[in-house]
Design an enzyme around this catalytic site. Sequence first.
Site, PDB file in Angstrom:
ATOM      1  N   CYS A   1       0.565  -1.241   0.001  1.00 19.08           N
ATOM      2  CA  CYS A   1       0.028   0.019   0.079  1.00 19.08           C
ATOM      3  C   CYS A   1       0.765   1.352   0.043  1.00 19.08           C
ATOM      4  O   CYS A   1       1.365   1.561   1.134  1.00 19.08           O
ATOM      5  CB  CYS A   1      -0.946  -0.181   1.127  1.00 19.08           C
ATOM      6  SG  CYS A   1      -1.953   1.481   1.153  1.00 19.08           S
TER       7      CYS A   1
ATOM      8  N   GLU B   1      -3.183   0.979  -6.347  1.00 19.53           N
ATOM      9  CA  GLU B   1      -2.184  -0.200  -7.098  1.00 19.53           C
ATOM     10  C   GLU B   1      -1.836   0.009  -8.313  1.00 19.53           C
ATOM     11  O   GLU B   1      -2.872   0.455  -9.143  1.00 19.53           O
ATOM     12  CB  GLU B   1      -2.625  -1.728  -6.555  1.00 19.53           C
ATOM     13  CG  GLU B   1      -2.677  -2.059  -5.313  1.00 19.53           C
ATOM     14  CD  GLU B   1      -1.562  -1.927  -4.474  1.00 19.53           C
ATOM     15  OE1 GLU B   1      -0.541  -1.690  -4.671  1.00 19.53           O
ATOM     16  OE2 GLU B   1      -1.837  -2.371  -3.234  1.00 19.53           O
TER      17      GLU B   1
END
Length: 225
Positions: free
Chosen positions: A2, A104
Amino acid sequence: MCGRFAQYRSRDDYFAALGIASDEITHDSQPIGRYNVAPGTRVLLLNARAGSLSLDPVHWGYAPGWWQKPPLINARSETAASGRMFASLWQHGRAIVMADGWYEWQREGSHKQPWFLYHHSREPLFFAAIGNAPYDKANDQEGFVIVTAASDKGLVDIHDRWPLVLTPDAALAWLDPATTADEACDLAHKGARKADEFHWHPVSTAVGNPKNQGADLIKESAPAD
């Protein structure tokens, strides 16, 4: 992993999802409005301190004095509880990042396509975090990291790691100082959201620049050529 996420609702919205009453922590109905939260910035971090819940702006990144590399922003749930770098933080520095989704990047040919991942019902998300508590002190070297887990099911197609997203009940247990390190490990397995609870869609490459903010960043966009 993340490396970028969104935290745009009001703290009232997040607290309501956790069942936190107004007499437990200071509420605020004003939207936080951050659609592109990047490492190296201060992030509102929910934590337990002095017998009550607190919300503090904390530096996203962790680099103790002996660490000679760039600050870390993530910690693996599989090893953080026992490793030299994070074991004490796992025991004494657990916190929660309140979020609405995360980004992402997936390599497609010669470029990387950004994706926004979020709960299918758009519920607030609660990322497990650990850091250098207490969080009311200023320290831009030893802040916090987001705990990650191995991706499963369709999420693997986007990235092999994703933030450890806890259910509301598990998030409150994660914060509880009475929760032992071993119990926190158990929460990381049994209290995590499942991959089939999430949706994702491609978004504009504008999210790659952390200076860019605004709701347009999370809107579905045609994949870049």
